[in-house]
Design a protein around this motif. Structure first.
Motif, PDB file in Angstrom:
ATOM      1  N   ASP A  85      -9.096 -14.926  -7.030  1.00  0.00           N
ATOM      2  CA  ASP A  85      -9.717 -13.930  -7.908  1.00  0.00           C
ATOM      3  C   ASP A  85      -9.047 -12.570  -7.759  1.00  0.00           C
ATOM      4  O   ASP A  85      -8.735 -11.897  -8.751  1.00  0.00           O
ATOM      5  CB  ASP A  85     -11.217 -13.832  -7.633  1.00  0.00           C
ATOM      6  CG  ASP A  85     -11.528 -13.560  -6.163  1.00  0.00           C
ATOM      7  OD1 ASP A  85     -10.701 -13.910  -5.298  1.00  0.00           O
ATOM      8  OD2 ASP A  85     -12.606 -12.983  -5.885  1.00  0.00           O
ATOM      9  N   TRP A  86      -8.791 -12.168  -6.524  1.00  0.00           N
ATOM     10  CA  TRP A  86      -8.091 -10.906  -6.286  1.00  0.00           C
ATOM     11  C   TRP A  86      -6.654 -10.968  -6.774  1.00  0.00           C
ATOM     12  O   TRP A  86      -6.132  -9.993  -7.320  1.00  0.00           O
ATOM     13  CB  TRP A  86      -8.118 -10.541  -4.798  1.00  0.00           C
ATOM     14  CG  TRP A  86      -9.367  -9.849  -4.383  1.00  0.00           C
ATOM     15  CD1 TRP A  86     -10.481 -10.417  -3.825  1.00  0.00           C
ATOM     16  CD2 TRP A  86      -9.662  -8.462  -4.535  1.00  0.00           C
ATOM     17  NE1 TRP A  86     -11.439  -9.468  -3.615  1.00  0.00           N
ATOM     18  CE2 TRP A  86     -10.969  -8.253  -4.031  1.00  0.00           C
ATOM     19  CE3 TRP A  86      -8.951  -7.376  -5.028  1.00  0.00           C
ATOM     20  CZ2 TRP A  86     -11.571  -6.990  -4.014  1.00  0.00           C
ATOM     21  CZ3 TRP A  86      -9.548  -6.128  -5.018  1.00  0.00           C
ATOM     22  CH2 TRP A  86     -10.837  -5.935  -4.518  1.00  0.00           C
ATOM     23  N   ARG A  89      -6.709 -10.345 -10.468  1.00  0.00           N
ATOM     24  CA  ARG A  89      -7.022  -8.939 -10.757  1.00  0.00           C
ATOM     25  C   ARG A  89      -5.824  -8.039 -10.483  1.00  0.00           C
ATOM     26  O   ARG A  89      -5.496  -7.147 -11.280  1.00  0.00           O
ATOM     27  CB  ARG A  89      -8.215  -8.486  -9.915  1.00  0.00           C
ATOM     28  CG  ARG A  89      -9.546  -9.030 -10.384  1.00  0.00           C
ATOM     29  CD  ARG A  89     -10.617  -8.846  -9.337  1.00  0.00           C
ATOM     30  NE  ARG A  89     -10.923  -7.458  -9.064  1.00  0.00           N
ATOM     31  CZ  ARG A  89     -11.862  -7.068  -8.196  1.00  0.00           C
ATOM     32  NH1 ARG A  89     -12.555  -7.978  -7.535  1.00  0.00           N
ATOM     33  NH2 ARG A  89     -12.105  -5.796  -8.016  1.00  0.00           N
ATOM     34  N   GLU A  92      -2.909  -8.548 -13.041  1.00  0.00           N
ATOM     35  CA  GLU A  92      -3.205  -7.898 -14.318  1.00  0.00           C
ATOM     36  C   GLU A  92      -3.124  -6.380 -14.194  1.00  0.00           C
ATOM     37  O   GLU A  92      -2.588  -5.693 -15.077  1.00  0.00           O
ATOM     38  CB  GLU A  92      -4.601  -8.315 -14.800  1.00  0.00           C
ATOM     39  CG  GLU A  92      -4.970  -7.801 -16.177  1.00  0.00           C
ATOM     40  CD  GLU A  92      -3.988  -8.219 -17.267  1.00  0.00           C
ATOM     41  OE1 GLU A  92      -3.742  -7.417 -18.188  1.00  0.00           O
ATOM     42  OE2 GLU A  92      -3.458  -9.353 -17.176  1.00  0.00           O
ATOM     43  N   GLU A  93      -3.637  -5.856 -13.108  1.00  0.00           N
ATOM     44  CA  GLU A  93      -3.626  -4.408 -12.896  1.00  0.00           C
ATOM     45  C   GLU A  93      -2.197  -3.869 -12.811  1.00  0.00           C
ATOM     46  O   GLU A  93      -1.874  -2.834 -13.410  1.00  0.00           O
ATOM     47  CB  GLU A  93      -4.387  -4.070 -11.614  1.00  0.00           C
ATOM     48  CG  GLU A  93      -4.492  -2.592 -11.318  1.00  0.00           C
ATOM     49  CD  GLU A  93      -5.330  -2.334 -10.083  1.00  0.00           C
ATOM     50  OE1 GLU A  93      -6.432  -1.770 -10.231  1.00  0.00           O
ATOM     51  OE2 GLU A  93      -4.887  -2.689  -8.974  1.00  0.00           O
ATOM     52  N   ASP A 112      -7.482  -1.451  -7.435  1.00  0.00           N
ATOM     53  CA  ASP A 112      -7.787  -2.756  -6.831  1.00  0.00           C
ATOM     54  C   ASP A 112      -6.684  -3.186  -5.870  1.00  0.00           C
ATOM     55  O   ASP A 112      -6.944  -3.685  -4.777  1.00  0.00           O
ATOM     56  CB  ASP A 112      -7.962  -3.825  -7.916  1.00  0.00           C
ATOM     57  CG  ASP A 112      -9.295  -3.708  -8.643  1.00  0.00           C
ATOM     58  OD1 ASP A 112     -10.176  -2.976  -8.143  1.00  0.00           O
ATOM     59  OD2 ASP A 112      -9.451  -4.341  -9.706  1.00  0.00           O
TER      60      ASP A 112
END
Length: 205
Positions: A85-86, A89, A92-93, A112
């Motif tokens: 999940d991280w 994220r 994408e970030e 993040d």
């Protein structure tokens, strides 16, 4: 013998530098195919780095990878695989952030990623133990260190001290979220203790 050894080492370093330059030139020209490795990351800087600068950067990376950057980088890759999940994220970030903005203000444009990295540096800082020589008598009840004696410091144990960290052994980047309490002074020391903190902390991060 020492002079001969120095001459041999200098010749090896020069030969290594020439080999790196040849490989970089082949990758840049396309005569060698692109690969997902540290060389490709430097090749993609394009004309922003001269051949001399590119080879210097690559040899610096190859040297650094055997120390703290390599150790923390391996732990970072390990944790990303354990945290899909991280990983999604952060991927994408970083795509949204863009290279120039990321260089200028990483914590601002990639919060993040920054939180994840800070937690990596908390649990997997390097080295685990360092030592110092006391320049004066140190009285820290119940410990006592006399002047000129050596004493040891450990970021590993400091970063896992339940006195300073809630659920200290858990990997939790959210402990670095905005609004969370900052760690006590001296509780977060991934780049060492003042007055001898790492001068390359910002670059390392």
């Amino acid at each position: 013998h020492r002079r001969r050894d120095r001459m041999r080492d200098a010749w090896i370093q020069a030969a290594a530098g020439r080999a790196v330059k040849r490989h970089l030139a082949a990758r840049r020209s396309g005569s060698l195919p692109a690969r997902l490795d540290s060389v490709q990351a430097i090749v993609e800087f394009g004309d922003r780095l001269s051949s001399h600068q590119a080879s210097y950067v690559l040899m610096s990376v190859m040297t650094a990878i055997s120390g703290a950057p390599g150790s923390v980088g391996a732990c970072l890759a390990y944790r990303l695989e354990l945290s899909p999940d991280w990983k999604a994220r952060i991927t994408e970030e970083l795509k949204r952030a863009g290279f120039e903005a990321l260089c200028e203000a990483p914590a601002k444009v990639a919060p993040d990623t920054y939180r994840f990295l800070r937690e990596i540096l908390r649990l997997y800082s390097f080295p685990m133990v360092s030592h110092r020589r006391a320049t004066r008598d140190l009285k820290l009840e119940p410990a006592y260190v006399a002047e000129d004696e050596f004493y040891h410091l450990s970021s590993f144990f400091t970063h896992r001290d339940p006195e300073h960290w809630a659920d200290a052994e858990a990997f939790d980047p959210n402990r670095w979220a905005k609004g969370c309490p900052a760690p006590a002074r001296g509780a977060y020391v991934p780049f060492g203790w003042a007055e001898r903190t790492c001068t390359g902390a910002a670059i390392g991060t």
